[in-house]
Motif scaffolding. Structure first.
Motif: not given
Length: 225
Positions: A145, A148, A169, A172-174, A176-177
């Motif tokens: 996180l 991000i 994003l 980075n979201f992948t 974080a997921y």
């Protein structure tokens, strides 16, 4: 440990005296070259990196889990050496670059160490994965996180153009997921997915940082999108 048992020092192909001598010569020579031909600031950061690794990070592996944070600092300093070498100073951009390297190391190493818990325990190394599994999982997620946040700080401090924050994003979201999956149910599968993606995440993020750098022709194209 299985992952290190074939290294030349472990197998005896290289003696401790030779290893220490080579490391000392290379380390000291590198620092002197930076001080003589680049600048003193780059040399100081380089000496700090070398000193932390040898005198603090390595010995702490058998003492406390804090070694991981020290190791992350060591891994984050090289971009600052380059920044100082090029500009002769350190500004926000240098700390953001170091921040990316610092934060990335936690999901990367925590996932790696999770599947090597038995090896680390047998070797007497104190890692989050063996001493505090819950912390191992939460720290990996937390630092994903942070990446991000750093991706938005980069354009704010004029390190990149603003499209970088948006284009990074999905990547980075992948990340974080996958860290979230590891946090919710840490096992060999989630740790492996997180570790393998970390190997892809960092080079892709660095490439995006490069092409989004302020004042590059390609960055101006992105600004007009």
């Amino acid at each position: 440990m299985a992952r290190t048992k074939r290294r030349v020092l472990v197998t005896g192909l290289l003696s401790r005296v030779h290893a220490i001598s080579f490391a000392s010569i290379i380390g000291i020579s590198g620092i002197l070259i930076l001080a003589s031909y680049v600048n003193l600031l780059a040399a100081i950061i380089s000496a700090t990196t070398w000193g932390l690794y040898v005198t603090t990070y390595t010995p702490l592996k058998r003492v406390c889990i804090g070694n991981t944070w020290i190791g992350a600092v060591v891994g984050a300093l090289p971009p600052m050496i380059g920044w100082a070498g090029r500009t002769g100073s350190l500004d926000a951009g240098a700390f953001i670059m170091a921040g990316f390297l610092f934060t990335w190391q936690f999901p990367h190493f925590n996932a790696l160490s999770w599947n090597l818990r038995s090896d680390y325990s047998k070797a007497g190394y104190r890692m989050m994965a063996t001493r505090n599994p819950d912390l191992c999982q939460s720290v990996a997620l937390r630092h994903c996180l942070f990446i991000i946040v750093l991706s938005f700080l980069a354009p704010y401090f004029n390190l990149t153009t603003w499209p970088f924050a948006l284009f990074s994003l999905p990547l980075n979201f992948t990340f974080a997921y996958l860290a979230w999956c590891f946090y919710k149910q840490a096992d060999g599968k989630t740790a492996t997915y997180l570790f393998k993606f970390s190997l892809l995440h960092l080079p892709l993020l660095m490439i995006m940082l490069l092409i989004s750098k302020k004042n590059l022709p390609v960055a101006k194209v992105f600004e007009n999108i």
